[in-house]
Scaffold this motif. Structure first.
Motif, mmCIF file in Angstrom:
data_model
loop_
_atom_site.group_PDB
_atom_site.id
_atom_site.type_symbol
_atom_site.label_atom_id
_atom_site.label_comp_id
_atom_site.label_asym_id
_atom_site.label_seq_id
_atom_site.Cartn_x
_atom_site.Cartn_y
_atom_site.Cartn_z
ATOM 1 N N ARG A 760 13.400 12.177 30.665
ATOM 2 C CA ARG A 760 12.476 12.082 31.829
ATOM 3 C C ARG A 760 13.220 12.380 33.271
ATOM 4 O O ARG A 760 12.736 12.953 33.829
ATOM 5 N N ALA A 761 14.429 11.598 33.259
ATOM 6 C CA ALA A 761 15.280 11.903 34.251
ATOM 7 C C ALA A 761 15.931 13.029 34.520
ATOM 8 O O ALA A 761 15.446 13.833 35.735
ATOM 9 N N GLU A 762 16.177 13.856 33.305
ATOM 10 C CA GLU A 762 16.567 15.334 33.446
ATOM 11 C C GLU A 762 15.562 16.068 33.647
ATOM 12 O O GLU A 762 15.821 17.201 34.571
ATOM 13 N N GLN A 763 14.127 15.882 33.385
ATOM 14 C CA GLN A 763 13.326 16.768 33.656
ATOM 15 C C GLN A 763 13.084 16.725 35.105
ATOM 16 O O GLN A 763 12.746 17.601 36.037
ATOM 17 N N PHE A 764 13.013 15.337 35.776
ATOM 18 C CA PHE A 764 12.802 15.274 37.130
ATOM 19 C C PHE A 764 13.910 15.890 37.893
ATOM 20 O O PHE A 764 13.554 16.473 38.784
ATOM 21 N N HIS A 765 14.959 15.864 37.460
ATOM 22 C CA HIS A 765 16.113 16.259 38.050
ATOM 23 C C HIS A 765 16.009 17.882 38.061
ATOM 24 O O HIS A 765 16.126 18.592 39.324
ATOM 25 N N HIS A 766 15.463 18.640 37.018
ATOM 26 C CA HIS A 766 15.437 20.057 37.040
ATOM 27 C C HIS A 766 14.459 20.413 38.171
ATOM 28 O O HIS A 766 14.407 21.740 38.526
ATOM 29 N N GLN A 767 13.223 19.706 38.194
ATOM 30 C CA GLN A 767 12.364 19.780 39.118
ATOM 31 C C GLN A 767 12.769 19.968 40.566
ATOM 32 O O GLN A 767 12.196 20.668 41.452
ATOM 33 N N GLN A 768 13.879 19.475 40.768
ATOM 34 C CA GLN A 768 14.454 19.513 42.217
ATOM 35 C C GLN A 768 15.437 20.821 42.226
ATOM 36 O O GLN A 768 15.556 21.164 43.451
#
Length: 897
Positions: A760-768
């Protein structure tokens, strides 16, 4: 001190427990790992998070943190006030006596120290927090050190740190603070080493910023440091760029200039004029190699040199790099990847399950065409996107032009970077082959698969030349789409368990991809008739575009017309119109006068098109039948300024313009050589051209129905896991890939070891991050640029639908909660059929990505509005700004802020 009884208040950096981020924060834990690896790190210790927890363990501070958490991040003034109160309250605290005693034991007489904040949420792979917290230099006495510790702990709530956490969706209450106290190095030179080039992303190039004295000036940006770029594989210095600073070392005088020749790698021998010698550069890069290996990812490393001794002061992951495509190639050669998402005009990050779905689809399709999975076309994934390894096409002088030409209508912005990397680094490309093997048997096998499809396509062209069968093409295409989707959905639902239904859904997608390919090939009719018309009427481009307008039998145009009909029903019922304008729900609208008629029509529309949604290929997103509010918003906006029946009148006007365009083409053809023959061919060819154009959206129309059903089955699987207590939230099901999800469903007693929180954290990071459309296997992102000779102060892009329109811009990133007023210009990252309702009101269209044959451009031409693709449009244009879209030249003029 209950907490301090369980956890040490002070830990030496050499203590193995200091490598625990929960005790030492990100910076402290990383330094402790460097120490354990035998790297030169200044002596020091951590005042652990236990001290911070003890200091803040009271009702007043807890209440203040709760207030901060409840504050809207957009309300910056209130956020600043509450953060300031928190900092002041923590600074006013006193460290417990036993903590002060533990600190005093660590201090050496006559030694200066630096205190550095080390939060538990910083220096992580997905969030660096660089520069968000405090550092206090040159402290020596116990009183100074304890004050510095309190300052650093209070800096957990600096305005910038609070804002950074809000932006990265990190709760304030879950973060803690350690303070690292180290001996201060009286540095002769300091700087930062990036073990990957932060500008190009290339993993094989290291970049060093260096200046004399302490490194704080480099990190804070108060000097322009010297920059050195080094080829990590050969050790060669590629470029040495001199630094510039003011007399006091604090003012930026100007941009730095290269002292070496970047083109051929020459570097002058005047090492005495530089901060670093060649030997020191080599040593720093070698340290970086070891640190990167230890941490397993590219690193941002702060270093210093004092009396010839190197010191490593800090290391953190470089969080701004785009991830490398996976799986990694087995060879050492260069591979080039093109974003399938950009080709689809959908650049939002997708969750792992959706990424896995499309990656599988691509590989199955390549396999059916005979591509070698080891050395041919294949898929890869990176940062929530799907990529295609196009090296086999690029490295071929015969195939590369077809690849680049094919992108011209769909993603012209990709051509320049692909051409640039091919020209500059083509000799490094992996030598691959598109097809599996070279034997005659394998070649015949591939031809045997494709030949029948091509044969049927050519047959359809020949049949279309005679008779009037072409008139039935749009209707039959839609019948095919509905029947194919219905049959596949029925087969999916025939599975006797959640796992079995998911397996069938995967199989049906693979099957559908091949069927869709056959239908799509029928669009060769479009290219055939377009080419024929261009030969009959050379130089009539404006007339050809008119032929693409007013295609009422196209499924997306039909969808807009039918939504317009629903709007007219609301317009005929004043109470319904009033309820819509008040934003009432569908159930509430049903109760007003005329509500039954409107809701029946609206629900019929949902029955027909409810499987659609914005960004349809990203099927983790809700469909219209789940959340009809965007459609209701479109109806409401249309009621504000539209007139009864204007949606149908608009299409009729476009059809009239098309008829006039055909007449003009006939006249032009008549003026050419063999004019009478040419003229007689124009109308039948134009009508066939329009008929086949009308079917171009049917494959996606059918696919969207299958994706809707796949979404239903994925959510059903998530609900099952949630009921059984193996998922906290049903939507976490999207964080698995399909194999993992199927394993979870079929092995209830053996859960997978998937870390959903990390995903979940990785996906959020990719969104940035901004996902690149082209990236190489060593991480380089070739930029390339589209040359333009247009003289304008506006934004230059790619014209995709002719005409011009002027109006207020409406920037919409996510259409699910947005509406567009009549005559506003839609500015969006991209569009697909799920955005279609917004076109009812749009006066023009500007998108970040796309081409002439992507959905938004097609609908813009069909609906007669100008369209331009401008890279970064949503960042350069603001809602409310008056702009002019010139779809003839490909320019967006910014008329008013």
């Amino acid at each position: 001190m209950a907490i301090l009884e369980r956890v040490p208040a002070v830990l030496s950096l050499s203590d193995p427990r200091a490598t625990n981020t929960e005790l030492s924060g990100g910076k402290g834990a990383n330094l402790a790992k460097l120490v354990s690896a035998g790297l030169p790190v200044p002596d020091g210790f951590c005042v652990t998070t236990a001290v911070y927890e003890e200091l803040t363990d009271d009702e007043e501070i807890s209440a203040m943190i709760d207030d901060l958490e409840a504050t809207d991040p957009i309300d910056t003034e209130r956020l600043r006030e509450r953060a300031t109160r928190l900092r002041d309250t923590i600074r006013a605290k006193e460290l417990p006596e036993d903590v002060q005693e533990s600190i005093e034991v660590q201090l050496k007489s006559g030694v200066s120290y630096v205190a550095r904040s080390s939060a538990t949420a910083e220096d992580l792979p997905t969030a660096s927090f660089a520069g968000q917290h405090s550092t206090v230099l040159d402290v020596s006495s116990l009183a100074d050190v304890t004050d510095a510790v309190l300052d650093c702990m209070a800096s957990l709530f600096t305005d910038r740190a609070v804002s950074y956490r809000a932006r990265n969706e990190i709760a304030h209450e879950v973060v803690s603070m350690c303070v690292v106290v180290q001996e201060m190095i009286d540095a002769d030179a300091s700087g930062v080493l990036f073990t990957a080039d932060p500008l190009t992303g290339k993993r094989t190039v290291a970049s060093i910023d260096a200046s004399t004295g302490l490194g704080e000036a480099v990190v804070s940006g108060t000097v322009t440091a010297e920059n050195v770029r080094v080829d990590r594989e050969s050790g060669e210095i590629l470029e040495y760029r001199a630094g510039v600073s003011g007399d006091d070392g604090s003012d930026l005088v100007g941009a730095n200039e290269p002292t070496g020749d970047l083109e051929n790698g020459d570097v002058p021998n005047t090492e005495s004029d530089r901060v670093l010698t060649n030997e020191q550069v080599t040593t720093i890069v070698a340290y970086g190699e070891g640190i990167e290996r230890s941490f397993g990812s590219p690193q941002d490393i702060e270093w210093s040199i004092a009396d010839g001794q190197f010191w490593m002061l800090q290391t953190r992951p470089i969080t701004t790099l785009s991830p490398l495509p996976e799986p990694r190639p087995d060879d050492d050669a260069l591979h080039v990847y093109y974003s399938w998402n950009h080709r689809q005009g959908m650049t939002e990050v997708m969750p792992p399950l959706v990424v896995d779905y499309w990656s599988r689809t691509m590989d199955v399709l390549f396999d059916r065409f005979g591509s070698d999975p080891e050395a041919g076309l294949s898929s890869a994934t990176a940062g929530g996107m799907v990529y295609i390894d196009v090296t086999p096409l690029l490295q071929s002088d015969r195939l590369a032009p077809y690849l680049l030409e094919g992108l011209n209508d769909f993603d012209r912005q990709a051509i320049a970077p692909l051409e640039e990397i091919r020209e500059r680094r083509g000799d490094e490309f992996a030598q691959t082959s598109v097809l599996r093997g070279t034997s005659l048997l394998q070649t015949l096998s591939t031809v045997g698969k494709v030949a029948p499809v091509v044969g049927r396509t050519l047959g359809s062209i020949l049949r279309g030349l005679v008779g009037r069968s072409y008139e039935e093409v749009p209707r039959r295409a839609r019948q095919w789409a509905d029947a194919t989707a219905e049959e596949m959905i029925r087969e999916v639902r025939s599975g006797d368990s959640e796992a079995e239904r998911l397996r069938i859904a995967l199989e049906k997608n693979d099957e559908f991809s091949w069927k869709a390919m056959e239908v799509a090939l029928k669009l060769w009719n479009v290219y055939f008739y377009r080419a024929a018309l261009r030969r009959l009427c050379p130089g009539a481009d404006d007339e050809f575009e008119a032929l693409e307008r007013g295609l009422r039998e196209n499924v997306t145009t039909t969808m807009m017309i039918e939504l317009g009909d629903v709007t007219d029903i609301a317009r005929d019922n004043p109470d319904v119109e009033r309820a819509l304008k008040e934003g009432r729900s569908l159930d509430e609208i049903r109760e007003v006068a005329g509500g039954e008629e409107f809701t029946a029509a609206f629900e019929n529309f949902l029955d027909e098109y409810g499987f659609r949604a914005p960004a349809e290929i990203e099927f983790s997103r809700p469909r219209y039948h789940e959340d009809p509010s965007p459609l209701l918003g479109t109806v409401q906006a249309k009621l504000e300024t539209g007139d009864p029946g204007d949606h149908r009148t608009h299409v009729e006007r476009l059809e009239t313009e098309t008829e006039r365009a055909i007449t003009r083409l006939e006249r032009q053809a008549n003026r050419e050589r063999f004019g009478s023959i040419r003229r007689r061919l124009v109308r039948p060819f134009a009508l066939r051209y329009r008929s086949y154009l009308s079917m171009r959206e049917v494959t996606k129309y059918a696919l969207s129905q299958l994706l809707d059903e796949t979404r239903r089955q994925v959510l059903a699987a998530g609900e099952k896991l949630e009921r059984e207590g193996r998922l906290e939230d049903v939507n976490d099901v999207w964080l698995y890939d399909f194999d993992e999800l199927l394993f979870e469903l079929t092995n209830p007693d053996t859960p997978t070891d998937v870390d959903l929180d990390a995903r979940r954290a990785e996906q959020f990071h990719h969104q940035q991050l901004r996902a690149p459309r082209v990236i190489t296997s060593d991480g380089e992102i070739p930029r390339g640029g589209i040359a333009s000779t247009i003289d304008t102060d506006g934004l230059v892009g790619i014209p995709t639908a002719s005409g011009a329109a002027e109006g207020q811009a409406r920037v919409i990133e996510e259409p699910s909660d947005a509406t567009l007023e009549t005559e506003e210009i839609l500015v969006a990252p991209h569009t697909d059929p799920g955005w279609t309702p917004l076109f009812l009101n749009a006066a023009g269209l500007v998108t970040n990505v796309g081409g002439k044959m992507t959905h938004g451009s097609i609908v813009a031409r069909e609906y007669g509005i100008p369209s331009v693709v401008v890279a970064g449009a949503t960042e350069q244009i603001e809602t409310g700004q008056r702009i002019r879209v010139d779809g003839n030249r490909g320019v967006v003029e910014l008329l008013e802020d």
